[in-house]
Design a protein around this motif. Structure first.
Motif, PDB file in Angstrom:
ATOM      1  N   ALA A 271       0.841  -1.199   0.000  1.00 25.94           N
ATOM      2  CA  ALA A 271       0.000   0.000   0.000  1.00 25.94           C
ATOM      3  C   ALA A 271       0.870   1.240   0.000  1.00 25.94           C
ATOM      4  CB  ALA A 271      -0.929   0.006   1.217  1.00 25.94           C
ATOM      5  N   LEU A 272       0.392   2.288  -0.687  1.00 26.22           N
ATOM      6  CA  LEU A 272       1.066   3.584  -0.729  1.00 26.22           C
ATOM      7  C   LEU A 272       0.023   4.676  -0.504  1.00 26.22           C
ATOM      8  CD1 LEU A 272       3.445   3.258  -3.820  1.00 26.22           C
ATOM      9  CD2 LEU A 272       4.086   3.162  -1.420  1.00 26.22           C
ATOM     10  N   SER A 273       0.216   5.442   0.559  1.00 27.73           N
ATOM     11  CA  SER A 273      -0.673   6.577   0.805  1.00 27.73           C
ATOM     12  C   SER A 273       0.063   7.583   1.666  1.00 27.73           C
ATOM     13  CB  SER A 273      -1.969   6.122   1.489  1.00 27.73           C
ATOM     14  OG  SER A 273      -1.722   5.714   2.817  1.00 27.73           O
ATOM     15  N   GLY A 274      -0.610   8.687   1.992  1.00 34.82           N
ATOM     16  CA  GLY A 274       0.025   9.739   2.760  1.00 34.82           C
ATOM     17  C   GLY A 274       0.393   9.342   4.178  1.00 34.82           C
ATOM     18  N   GLU A 275      -0.164   8.249   4.681  1.00 36.52           N
ATOM     19  CA  GLU A 275       0.138   7.840   6.046  1.00 36.52           C
ATOM     20  C   GLU A 275       1.411   7.010   6.142  1.00 36.52           C
ATOM     21  OE1 GLU A 275      -3.138   5.588   7.436  1.00 36.52           O
ATOM     22  OE2 GLU A 275      -2.655   3.786   6.280  1.00 36.52           O
ATOM     23  N   HIS A 276       2.026   6.679   5.011  1.00 37.49           N
ATOM     24  CA  HIS A 276       3.236   5.864   5.027  1.00 37.49           C
ATOM     25  C   HIS A 276       4.479   6.747   5.005  1.00 37.49           C
ATOM     26  CE1 HIS A 276       0.240   2.981   3.375  1.00 37.49           C
ATOM     27  NE2 HIS A 276       0.855   2.169   4.213  1.00 37.49           N
ATOM     28  N   SER A 277       5.462   6.363   5.798  1.00 35.77           N
ATOM     29  CA  SER A 277       6.716   7.107   5.845  1.00 35.77           C
ATOM     30  C   SER A 277       7.529   6.837   4.587  1.00 35.77           C
ATOM     31  CB  SER A 277       7.524   6.686   7.074  1.00 35.77           C
ATOM     32  OG  SER A 277       7.943   5.335   6.967  1.00 35.77           O
ATOM     33  N   GLN A 278       8.582   7.637   4.392  1.00 35.77           N
ATOM     34  CA  GLN A 278       9.432   7.446   3.223  1.00 35.77           C
ATOM     35  C   GLN A 278      10.110   6.079   3.257  1.00 35.77           C
ATOM     36  OE1 GLN A 278       9.691   9.782   0.588  1.00 35.77           O
ATOM     37  NE2 GLN A 278      10.496   7.922  -0.311  1.00 35.77           N
ATOM     38  N   ASN A 279      10.470   5.613   4.436  1.00 35.22           N
ATOM     39  CA  ASN A 279      11.103   4.301   4.543  1.00 35.22           C
ATOM     40  C   ASN A 279      10.126   3.193   4.159  1.00 35.22           C
ATOM     41  OD1 ASN A 279      13.332   2.630   5.205  1.00 35.22           O
ATOM     42  ND2 ASN A 279      12.371   2.133   7.175  1.00 35.22           N
ATOM     43  N   GLU A 280       8.877   3.299   4.621  1.00 29.89           N
ATOM     44  CA  GLU A 280       7.858   2.314   4.245  1.00 29.89           C
ATOM     45  C   GLU A 280       7.586   2.364   2.750  1.00 29.89           C
ATOM     46  OE1 GLU A 280       5.076   2.071   8.247  1.00 29.89           O
ATOM     47  OE2 GLU A 280       4.835   3.773   6.870  1.00 29.89           O
ATOM     48  N   ARG A 281       7.597   3.553   2.201  1.00 28.65           N
ATOM     49  CA  ARG A 281       7.374   3.719   0.762  1.00 28.65           C
ATOM     50  C   ARG A 281       8.493   3.053  -0.032  1.00 28.65           C
ATOM     51  NH1 ARG A 281       4.529   7.542  -2.386  1.00 28.65           N
ATOM     52  NH2 ARG A 281       5.552   8.079  -4.337  1.00 28.65           N
ATOM     53  N   ASN A 282       9.725   3.242   0.411  1.00 28.87           N
ATOM     54  CA  ASN A 282      10.862   2.628  -0.279  1.00 28.87           C
ATOM     55  C   ASN A 282      10.767   1.106  -0.252  1.00 28.87           C
ATOM     56  OD1 ASN A 282      11.863   5.184  -0.742  1.00 28.87           O
ATOM     57  ND2 ASN A 282      13.321   5.125   0.954  1.00 28.87           N
ATOM     58  N   HIS A 283      10.421   0.549   0.909  1.00 25.36           N
ATOM     59  CA  HIS A 283      10.298  -0.906   1.019  1.00 25.36           C
ATOM     60  C   HIS A 283       9.194  -1.431   0.097  1.00 25.36           C
ATOM     61  CE1 HIS A 283      13.251  -1.753   4.061  1.00 25.36           C
ATOM     62  NE2 HIS A 283      12.729  -0.886   4.918  1.00 25.36           N
ATOM     63  N   ALA A 284       8.075  -0.708   0.023  1.00 30.33           N
ATOM     64  CA  ALA A 284       6.965  -1.147  -0.834  1.00 30.33           C
ATOM     65  C   ALA A 284       7.374  -1.148  -2.301  1.00 30.33           C
ATOM     66  CB  ALA A 284       5.752  -0.243  -0.619  1.00 30.33           C
ATOM     67  N   LEU A 285       8.028  -0.085  -2.744  1.00 29.88           N
ATOM     68  CA  LEU A 285       8.447  -0.005  -4.139  1.00 29.88           C
ATOM     69  C   LEU A 285       9.501  -1.062  -4.467  1.00 29.88           C
ATOM     70  CD1 LEU A 285       8.617   3.874  -4.607  1.00 29.88           C
ATOM     71  CD2 LEU A 285       6.892   2.295  -5.498  1.00 29.88           C
ATOM     72  N   GLN A 286      10.410  -1.314  -3.532  1.00 32.35           N
ATOM     73  CA  GLN A 286      11.428  -2.339  -3.779  1.00 32.35           C
ATOM     74  C   GLN A 286      10.796  -3.717  -3.873  1.00 32.35           C
ATOM     75  OE1 GLN A 286      14.598  -1.399  -4.448  1.00 32.35           O
ATOM     76  NE2 GLN A 286      14.784  -3.527  -5.139  1.00 32.35           N
ATOM     77  N   ALA A 287       9.765  -3.970  -3.065  1.00 30.31           N
ATOM     78  CA  ALA A 287       9.062  -5.252  -3.145  1.00 30.31           C
ATOM     79  C   ALA A 287       8.399  -5.429  -4.503  1.00 30.31           C
ATOM     80  CB  ALA A 287       8.019  -5.347  -2.023  1.00 30.31           C
ATOM     81  N   LEU A 288       7.875  -4.346  -5.076  1.00 30.93           N
ATOM     82  CA  LEU A 288       7.274  -4.422  -6.407  1.00 30.93           C
ATOM     83  C   LEU A 288       8.330  -4.664  -7.477  1.00 30.93           C
ATOM     84  CD1 LEU A 288       4.744  -1.466  -6.054  1.00 30.93           C
ATOM     85  CD2 LEU A 288       4.146  -3.879  -6.240  1.00 30.93           C
ATOM     86  N   ARG A 289       9.474  -4.004  -7.351  1.00 32.56           N
ATOM     87  CA  ARG A 289      10.537  -4.188  -8.353  1.00 32.56           C
ATOM     88  C   ARG A 289      11.151  -5.581  -8.267  1.00 32.56           C
ATOM     89  NH1 ARG A 289      11.941   1.300  -6.484  1.00 32.56           N
ATOM     90  NH2 ARG A 289      11.146   2.784  -8.037  1.00 32.56           N
ATOM     91  N   ASP A 290      11.226  -6.139  -7.054  1.00 33.50           N
ATOM     92  CA  ASP A 290      11.794  -7.481  -6.878  1.00 33.50           C
ATOM     93  C   ASP A 290      10.777  -8.580  -7.140  1.00 33.50           C
ATOM     94  OD1 ASP A 290      14.086  -6.194  -6.134  1.00 33.50           O
ATOM     95  OD2 ASP A 290      13.794  -6.482  -3.968  1.00 33.50           O
ATOM     96  N   ARG A 291       9.554  -8.220  -7.458  1.00 35.60           N
ATOM     97  CA  ARG A 291       8.457  -9.156  -7.711  1.00 35.60           C
ATOM     98  C   ARG A 291       8.050  -9.922  -6.453  1.00 35.60           C
ATOM     99  NH1 ARG A 291       8.135  -9.936 -13.331  1.00 35.60           N
ATOM    100  NH2 ARG A 291       8.968  -8.046 -14.304  1.00 35.60           N
ATOM    101  N   ARG A 292       8.450  -9.446  -5.277  1.00 38.37           N
ATOM    102  CA  ARG A 292       7.934 -10.040  -4.050  1.00 38.37           C
ATOM    103  C   ARG A 292       6.483  -9.628  -3.823  1.00 38.37           C
ATOM    104  NH1 ARG A 292      10.228  -7.644  -0.071  1.00 38.37           N
ATOM    105  NH2 ARG A 292      11.650  -6.265  -1.193  1.00 38.37           N
ATOM    106  N   ALA A 293       6.081  -8.540  -4.408  1.00 40.55           N
ATOM    107  CA  ALA A 293       4.685  -8.081  -4.396  1.00 40.55           C
ATOM    108  C   ALA A 293       4.269  -7.809  -5.833  1.00 40.55           C
ATOM    109  CB  ALA A 293       4.530  -6.830  -3.545  1.00 40.55           C
ATOM    110  N   ARG A 294       3.004  -8.074  -6.117  1.00 35.77           N
ATOM    111  CA  ARG A 294       2.510  -7.905  -7.489  1.00 35.77           C
ATOM    112  C   ARG A 294       1.384  -6.888  -7.587  1.00 35.77           C
ATOM    113  NH1 ARG A 294       1.147 -13.673  -9.829  1.00 35.77           N
ATOM    114  NH2 ARG A 294       0.701 -12.377 -11.645  1.00 35.77           N
ATOM    115  N   VAL A 295       0.859  -6.448  -6.442  1.00 33.60           N
ATOM    116  CA  VAL A 295      -0.272  -5.514  -6.436  1.00 33.60           C
ATOM    117  C   VAL A 295       0.073  -4.336  -5.545  1.00 33.60           C
ATOM    118  CG1 VAL A 295      -2.723  -5.213  -5.933  1.00 33.60           C
ATOM    119  CG2 VAL A 295      -1.894  -7.421  -6.789  1.00 33.60           C
ATOM    120  N   CYS A 296      -0.176  -3.133  -6.047  1.00 36.98           N
ATOM    121  CA  CYS A 296       0.043  -1.914  -5.269  1.00 36.98           C
ATOM    122  C   CYS A 296      -1.276  -1.150  -5.183  1.00 36.98           C
ATOM    123  CB  CYS A 296       1.111  -1.033  -5.929  1.00 36.98           C
ATOM    124  SG  CYS A 296       1.389   0.542  -5.083  1.00 36.98           S
ATOM    125  N   VAL A 297      -1.733  -0.902  -3.961  1.00 36.30           N
ATOM    126  CA  VAL A 297      -2.947  -0.111  -3.725  1.00 36.30           C
ATOM    127  C   VAL A 297      -2.497   1.282  -3.303  1.00 36.30           C
ATOM    128  CG1 VAL A 297      -5.170  -0.024  -2.551  1.00 36.30           C
ATOM    129  CG2 VAL A 297      -4.031  -2.230  -2.892  1.00 36.30           C
TER     130      VAL A 297
END
Length: 591
Positions: A271-297
């Protein structure tokens, strides 16, 4: 392809990167007519704009194929988000590597003191976000007096995010002789005003097709009952099975709820929204690039500047507020010549609004129903058969295991077990409440909480316990695909009642009437008001208002007249609940 019209050092960099040809926007900004001029460029997201302005500003930066030492920056690129600024810095890094370029990034979430040290050591190109650049400018760390080129990347997004004041302060600090390149996916009125103020005789370049906002994106619209939205999301993800999908919601609360629903159903989602910190945002995007996650809300703002090469599906879970938002969201896919799909999930009451939006943007979309559970299972079977019948070279260990299995079980048992094991790894599809209007014959078979209007000349039997009742009105009818199968859950959710506390449901062409027992009418009205927005509607555009006087249709003849000679309709009695407007509903009283 030969790049003779470009500087040799840039042509060599493009060749080493595997470029066979320039994209349309890259070709147009490097033509003779564009040399030395201010540029106002509109091109779809992912069309190669970063390399385009990198090539366009080469004439102001290179001297003899090199960049000489510069005490102050020669070029400034402003981007709306940290991710986009870092991406721009990487692209310019390989493009100008052999020219000896020194590039500094200035973005939020990074060490500001380190950025100031880099600026003091002398750089040729500065890439940053408006807020951090303004901070360095006000502290005296960023000197723009020698600037030759200023580039605004995704200018419309920066204005949408409220950076106008920052942009104006930064541009006001640059020399009048600078060259200004303004790149934007769309050119709304605020962008045109910004260009008029800071550009001189700008050359207008557009590579966006006139017929569609994004030529490489297939648009689909699925109409659903309001209660089926999340179920439709699950079935769309299962039907398409994309490498990466992005789901857009309007608020962070909706992002949180949908993300939790998907994770509980077994999807690898972030998930990506205004309540997420920059560190959480970085981890989420890296998970998408590494294909560990396939869906981003994500919300609109949180998804700005995100570049995911594997993104092939965008789902508008909530309708975009305007055409520009629609194009920005959809532009996350179909990038750099790749094909993508954008799906809008539209509650029945919102169909006209979406249809008007698509016509205004000249986007041709395919309309249909959301995929059913049967559609998903059929697609699963096709994918499984295709996968198992694909030619492969088997390892000896695999063949030995297969022989052992055949010795114990029949081929049919083994195949069935394989199918079951494969199906268990995937989230099950959703059974939707409604997949379009039922056949006309089915609609006329029942009326009481199950159909449409009864056959001509008939009336439904009155339910026991509803002699003392109050009529309410919905601002949707058959034209909006109203059906008790999804109206009933909506009324229970909005009014905090059970289905047994809702009486007859009568669906007309453009409105629906239903009755509620008099004893709970006040409580029902208060709950509906709390669940409505400022316009008296819910998120899908449905408004619930009392029917004036409690009357719904012409009264039944078997009712005794009240004082004044006017009988009551639907079993209503004088006194008790008084039908009064609540919220700010726009509904008209039934005629």
């Amino acid at each position: 392809m030969s790049f003779n019209h470009l500087s040799p050092v840039l042509a060599e960099a493009l060749g080493a990167r595997g470029y066979d040809a320039l994209t349309p926007v890259q070709s147009q900004v490097t033509e003779d007519a564009a040399q030395g001029r201010d540029l106002l460029v509109s091109a779809q997201t992912g069309s190669g704009k970063t390399v385009a302005f990198g090539l366009a500003m080469a004439g102001e930066l290179l001297e003899g194929g090199r960049l000489t030492f510069a005490a102050a920056p020669l070029a400034l690129i402003i981007a709306p988000t940290r991710e986009l600024a870092l991406q721009v810095s990487r692209e310019l890094g390989w493009l100008y590597a052999k020219a000896g370029a020194r590039i500094a990034t200035c973005v939020g979430g990074m060490d500001a003191s380190r950025e100031r040290r880099n600026l003091n050591q002398g750089v040729h190109i500065v890439v940053g976000t408006p807020g951090r650049l303004r901070d360095h400018l006000e502290r005296g760390a960023l000197d723009l007096e020698s600037l030759r080129v200023a580039v605004l990347d995704e200018a419309d997004e920066m204005l949408d995010m409220g950076f106008r004041e920052d942009l104006e302060e930064i541009l006001d600090a640059t020399p009048q002789s600078r060259r200004t390149l303004l790149f934007s996916a769309t050119i709304p009125k605020p962008i045109a005003q910004l260009a008029k103020r800071y550009q001189r005789d700008a050359l207008r370049i557009s590579t966006v097709g006139e017929d569609r906002g994004h030529g490489d994106i297939a648009y689909q619209v699925v109409t659903v009952a309001p209660a089926d939205i999340e179920g439709a999301v699950i079935n769309l993800l299962r039907l398409h099975e994309p490498d990466t999908a992005m789901l857009f919601c309007a608020t962070r609360d909706n992002v949180r709820r949908l993300h939790a629903r998907l994770v509980n159903r077994g999807f690898a989602a972030v998930a990506l929204s205004g309540e997420h910190s920059q560190n959480e945002r970085n981890h989420a995007l890296q998970a998408l690039r590494d294909r560990r996650a396939r869906v981003c809300v994500a919300t609109d703002v949180a998804a700005r500047g995100i570049d995911l090469p594997s993104l092939s599906l965008v789902i508008h879970v909530e309708i975009p507020r305007d055409a520009e938002t629609l194009q920005h969201r959809s532009g996350r896919t179909g990038r750099a010549g790749k094909k993508g799909t954008a799906v809008l999930i539209v509650p029945y009451p919102r169909r006209r609004r979406v249809d008007a939006m698509l016509r205004g943007t000249r986007i041709e979309a395919e309309w249909g129903n959301a995929p059913s559970a049967a559609d998903v299972r059929q697609k699963d079977q096709e994918r499984l058969i295709e996968k198992l019948l694909a030619p492969v070279e088997h390892e000896p260990d695999d063949l030995e295991l297969a022989q052992r299995l055949l010795a114990e079980r029949s081929p049919e048992d083994i195949a069935a077990s394989l199918v079951r094991a494969h199906r268990a790894t995937m989230p099950p599809p959703e059974d939707l409440i409604d997949n379009g209007p039922p056949p006309r014959r089915e609609r006329r078979e029942g009326f009481e909480q199950g159909g449409d209007h009864p056959p001509r000349g008939e009336r439904s039997p009155r339910r026991e316990g509803f002699d003392d009742s109050v009529w309410f009105r919905l601002n949707i009818g058959r034209r909006q695909n109203a059906d008790p199968r999804w109206i009933l859950p909506l009324l229970c959710r909005r009014g905090h009642v059970t289905k047994h506390e809702i009486g007859a449901i009568r669906i007309g062409p453009s409105e629906t009437l239903f009755n509620i027992p008099l004893a709970i009418a006040d409580r029902f009205a208060e709950a509906v008001e709390r669940s409505a927005n400022a316009d008296g509607e819910d998120e899908s555009g449905v408004a619930i208002t009392p029917a004036p006087g409690g009357a719904a249709y012409p009264p039944r003849r078997d009712k005794a007249p009240r004082k004044g000679g006017k009988p009551l309709a639907g079993g209503g009695k004088p006194g008790g609940f008084k039908a009064k407007p609540f919220g700010k509903g726009k509904g008209r009283a039934p005629r």
